[in-house]
Write a protein that holds these residues in place. Sequence first.
Motif, PDB file in Angstrom:
ATOM      1  N   ALA A 104      37.692  45.823  35.916  1.00  0.00           N
ATOM      2  CA  ALA A 104      36.522  46.052  36.772  1.00  0.00           C
ATOM      3  C   ALA A 104      35.822  44.733  37.104  1.00  0.00           C
ATOM      4  O   ALA A 104      35.361  44.528  38.234  1.00  0.00           O
ATOM      5  N   GLU A 105      35.747  43.837  36.138  1.00  0.00           N
ATOM      6  CA  GLU A 105      35.122  42.539  36.377  1.00  0.00           C
ATOM      7  C   GLU A 105      35.950  41.700  37.347  1.00  0.00           C
ATOM      8  O   GLU A 105      35.407  41.025  38.234  1.00  0.00           O
ATOM      9  N   ARG A 138      39.488  38.820  31.175  1.00  0.00           N
ATOM     10  CA  ARG A 138      38.498  39.639  31.856  1.00  0.00           C
ATOM     11  C   ARG A 138      39.019  41.061  32.035  1.00  0.00           C
ATOM     12  O   ARG A 138      40.220  41.294  32.241  1.00  0.00           O
ATOM     13  N   ASN A 150      38.883  32.295  34.149  1.00  0.00           N
ATOM     14  CA  ASN A 150      37.610  32.488  33.458  1.00  0.00           C
ATOM     15  C   ASN A 150      37.282  31.309  32.540  1.00  0.00           C
ATOM     16  O   ASN A 150      36.970  31.472  31.360  1.00  0.00           O
ATOM     17  N   ALA A 174      35.515  43.173  40.877  1.00  0.00           N
ATOM     18  CA  ALA A 174      34.211  42.816  41.428  1.00  0.00           C
ATOM     19  C   ALA A 174      34.185  41.346  41.840  1.00  0.00           C
ATOM     20  O   ALA A 174      33.647  40.982  42.899  1.00  0.00           O
ATOM     21  N   GLY A 175      34.768  40.498  41.013  1.00  0.00           N
ATOM     22  CA  GLY A 175      34.821  39.079  41.344  1.00  0.00           C
ATOM     23  C   GLY A 175      35.649  38.808  42.579  1.00  0.00           C
ATOM     24  O   GLY A 175      35.304  37.950  43.399  1.00  0.00           O
TER      25      GLY A 175
END
Length: 205
Positions: free
Chosen positions: A22-23, A19, A97, A26-27
């Motif tokens: 930024a992802e 990932r 993920n 955010a998560g």
Amino acid sequence: MPELAGEAFGPQGDASRHRALAELEAGLRALAAAPTEAGRLALIVLRRSDGRRELPERARLSIEEGVPGDGWSRRPPRDPEAQLAVMRRDVAELVANGQPLATFGDNLFVDLDLSARNLPPGTRLRVGEAEVEVTAKPHNGCRKFHGRFGADALQLVQAPATRAQNLRGVYWKVVAPGLARVGDPIEVLVRPARAQAAVAARSGV
């Protein structure tokens, strides 16, 4: 060391699952707050010498072996400060993920706040029937972590802004042996005095 010559690397990881930072950030912000006083043991992992991971439903945590059969007991000098590698389950799922959590190589995955503020070194906890203590040894991301989960995941867990959250995890050592089962409660027994006062102030007690 000859006893380590046959030790396999373990899971390689899936680069397609890496990932972006930024992802991940955010998560992380979207995760619910982890419990601070009473949590749960979500997964037990032991690392075999051929690189396989086993996921026992129970393990008798011991002062001599940590998780019996795990790689720690085969790896001199068997540093007691790094006996049990522990990671927060939801953070691990975010980083993995979709990859199996055993890919990390940690021993215990827990539903509990592992931050330095909540569990400073010296904190004692009950895990099932066993008692463990948080050690001062940092649990840092390494080249294996980088290979399995990517450069951005490594940056997330090592960033100064998040380092105190112990997103990569912490180390525990066994101080009283006992059986631990997946699903067992984890209870904070005692913290160092100054940390206990800080937690109480934070909770408004």
